[in-house]
Design an enzyme around this catalytic site. Sequence first.
Site, PDB file in Angstrom:
ATOM      1  N   CYS A 117      16.777   6.296  74.445  1.00  0.00           N
ATOM      2  CA  CYS A 117      16.902   4.942  73.925  1.00  0.00           C
ATOM      3  C   CYS A 117      18.074   4.255  74.623  1.00  0.00           C
ATOM      4  O   CYS A 117      18.886   4.906  75.275  1.00  0.00           O
ATOM      5  CB  CYS A 117      17.232   4.905  72.425  1.00  0.00           C
ATOM      6  N   GLY A 139      13.715   3.135  77.569  1.00  0.00           N
ATOM      7  CA  GLY A 139      12.718   3.163  76.499  1.00  0.00           C
ATOM      8  C   GLY A 139      11.725   2.036  76.668  1.00  0.00           C
ATOM      9  O   GLY A 139      12.135   0.879  76.830  1.00  0.00           O
ATOM     10  N   ASN A 173      21.150   5.647  69.581  1.00  0.00           N
ATOM     11  CA  ASN A 173      20.701   6.315  70.795  1.00  0.00           C
ATOM     12  C   ASN A 173      21.092   7.777  70.670  1.00  0.00           C
ATOM     13  O   ASN A 173      22.266   8.083  70.528  1.00  0.00           O
ATOM     14  CB  ASN A 173      21.411   5.669  72.007  1.00  0.00           C
ATOM     15  N   GLY A 174      20.103   8.677  70.690  1.00  0.00           N
ATOM     16  CA  GLY A 174      20.418  10.095  70.586  1.00  0.00           C
ATOM     17  C   GLY A 174      19.492  10.794  69.616  1.00  0.00           C
ATOM     18  O   GLY A 174      18.377  10.322  69.356  1.00  0.00           O
ATOM     19  N   TYR A 213      18.911  12.050  86.656  1.00  0.00           N
ATOM     20  CA  TYR A 213      17.657  11.318  86.641  1.00  0.00           C
ATOM     21  C   TYR A 213      17.645  10.071  85.764  1.00  0.00           C
ATOM     22  O   TYR A 213      17.035   9.060  86.123  1.00  0.00           O
ATOM     23  CB  TYR A 213      16.541  12.268  86.172  1.00  0.00           C
ATOM     24  N   SER A 238      14.221   7.842  92.073  1.00  0.00           N
ATOM     25  CA  SER A 238      15.371   8.547  91.503  1.00  0.00           C
ATOM     26  C   SER A 238      15.963   9.593  92.455  1.00  0.00           C
ATOM     27  O   SER A 238      17.091  10.028  92.267  1.00  0.00           O
ATOM     28  CB  SER A 238      14.984   9.209  90.180  1.00  0.00           C
ATOM     29  N   CYS A 295      27.103  18.361  79.513  1.00  0.00           N
ATOM     30  CA  CYS A 295      26.131  19.242  78.866  1.00  0.00           C
ATOM     31  C   CYS A 295      25.129  19.648  79.935  1.00  0.00           C
ATOM     32  O   CYS A 295      24.617  18.798  80.669  1.00  0.00           O
ATOM     33  CB  CYS A 295      25.423  18.498  77.738  1.00  0.00           C
TER      34      CYS A 295
HETATM   35  S1  SF4 Z   1      21.892  17.957  79.756  1.00  0.00           S
HETATM   36 FE1  SF4 Z   1      22.005  18.383  77.527  1.00  0.00          FE
HETATM   37  S2  SF4 Z   1      21.745  16.381  76.558  1.00  0.00           S
HETATM   38 FE2  SF4 Z   1      21.077  16.166  78.697  1.00  0.00          FE
HETATM   39  S3  SF4 Z   1      18.876  16.525  78.711  1.00  0.00           S
HETATM   40 FE3  SF4 Z   1      19.839  18.499  79.121  1.00  0.00          FE
HETATM   41  S4  SF4 Z   1      20.104  19.473  77.095  1.00  0.00           S
HETATM   42 FE4  SF4 Z   1      19.696  17.285  76.756  1.00  0.00          FE
END
Ligand code: SF4
Length: 472
Positions: A12, A38, A112-113, A252, A293, A446
Amino acid sequence: MHAEDKGINEECGVFGIWGHEKAAELTYYGLHSMQHRGQEGAGIVVSDGSQLKAHKGLGLVNDVFKHANFSTLQGDVAIGHVRYSTQGAKTLENVQPLLFHSQKGSMALAHNGNLVNAYALRSDLEEEGSILQTSSDTEVLAHLIKRNGNEVSEETITEALNQVTGAYAYLILTENQMFVALDPHGIRPLSIGRLGDAYVVASETCAFGQIGAVFEREVLPGELIMIDHGGLISTRFAMREQRKMCAMEYVYLSRPDSDVNHVNVHASRKNMGKELAKEAPSNADIVVGVPDSSTSAAIGYAEESGLPYEMGIIKNRYVGRTFIQPSQELREQGVKMKLSPVRSIIEGKRIVMIDDSIVRGTTSKRIVQMLKKAGAKEVHVRIASPAIQHPCYYGIDMSTREELIAANYELEEISNLIGADSLAYLSEAGMEKAILIDKTIHQGICTACMTGKYPLPVDGPKKPFYPACEVL
Ligand code: SF4
C-alpha cells in the site's frame, strides 16, 4: 515487470498533507506517483476543520477520481491511500482511508503494512462486543483507539499502538489533528517533507517530487507525530528497535527516484548489480536487464564487468496492469505483449540477463525462452538479490512457500527449469553492502523472505496462514 507477473505485490502507499488549501488535489497527485504501491483501490479523506469528507473507490487513482468533484473536498488537511489487499477482501468497504464517526468526533485511518497479531486482537475485540465492518486488519487499530469510548488523542493512540505488532505506517486524521506513526522496527518506509508552510507525509519520497515538496526527514521507528495548528510535536510510543527496513523496497518495490531511509533506490540497485558482477562474472558479450525494475542493476553489472549494456528487451508501456489473462495461453501472450526482444541486438550473442528477483520462476522461463527464440546463443541469468525462499508476513504479498521456486529446488535445478545456461544470485552480504551505503545513518534491513530471519515473531498457532518461523 508488472507485479502480477513477478508475483510480488506492494502492500500500500499512504500520503498526508497538513496546511494547504489544495490538500485534496495535492493528495491525488501524491497518490498518483505511488500508484505502483497498489492498484486495487484508492481514497482521500479531507478535513475542513469541522468535518471529514471522503471519496474512494476500487481501481486505479485516475479511475477513482475521474468524476470526483474536488470542490466538495474542501479543506486544508487530507490523507490518502492506494491499496493492494494483503489482508481483507477486494471490496469497497476495505478501501482506505477507513472513516469512523462517533459522538465525540470522526477519525480516518490509512495504513501501510500488516499486523501480525491482527487475528488475535480481532477475536478479543469481537468477544468484547465490537462489530467490525471490514475484513481489513487496519480497522483493528481504530477499535483499539476507541475501545473505551475515548477521544482520539496522543494517549489513546499510544495505548493502541502498544497493543499491535507488525509492520505499519499509520496516518490518522481527526477534524483538527493529524497523527503519523511508524512501527518500532521501521519496516515500512515513511518520510516527512515541507511544501511551503505545509507538512507532507508519504510512503515514498517520489511523491514529494511530484508536488514540489522538499524532503525533510524520515519518520523514526517507534515515533508518533502529532500535527495541528500549533505545529508538529514528536513523541516516542515504544522503545526504538534496530531499523529493519524491508530490503525488497530497494530490490523491487520502490520507485528508482525514491530515497528509502536516505538511500536512493536506483543507486542501491546499481550497487547490487556491481556486487553481483564481482560475485558471479560471466563469459558473455552483452548485459541485458529485464525492464523496468532490473535496469539499474543491469547498468551496475555492465559497469563493473566492462561488458556493454544493451537494450535487448523492450517493455510496452501501454499494456495495463488490469490486462485480463484468463488462461495460460493468454497469460503467455500477455508477457509477449509486455516484453519484446530486440532481435538485431540479441541474435548470435551470449547474454547476461539481469533480473531483480525470481519468485515462481514462470516469468523468468518465458523471458529466457523469448531471448533464445530471438537468436541468443547463450543466456546466463544473474539475479540481483538473494533467492526468495520464505513468505513475507509484514505486508508484501508474495507467493506461498509451495510456489516459491527457490524454496523447492536447488540452484542447478532452477537453472534447468528456467532454461538458462547458468544461474547465480547475489549473496546476502553483497546485498547488504549494496544497500547499507551510509554507515553514519542508523540502518538495518529486513531480509526475512530471503534468509528466514524474521525480525518480529509471527502469530503462528492462531492463524493458519501464519506458520511458525524463526525469530531473530
Ligand atoms: S524483506 Fe522482510 S518485509 Fe520485505 S518482503 Fe521480505 S520479509 Fe517482507
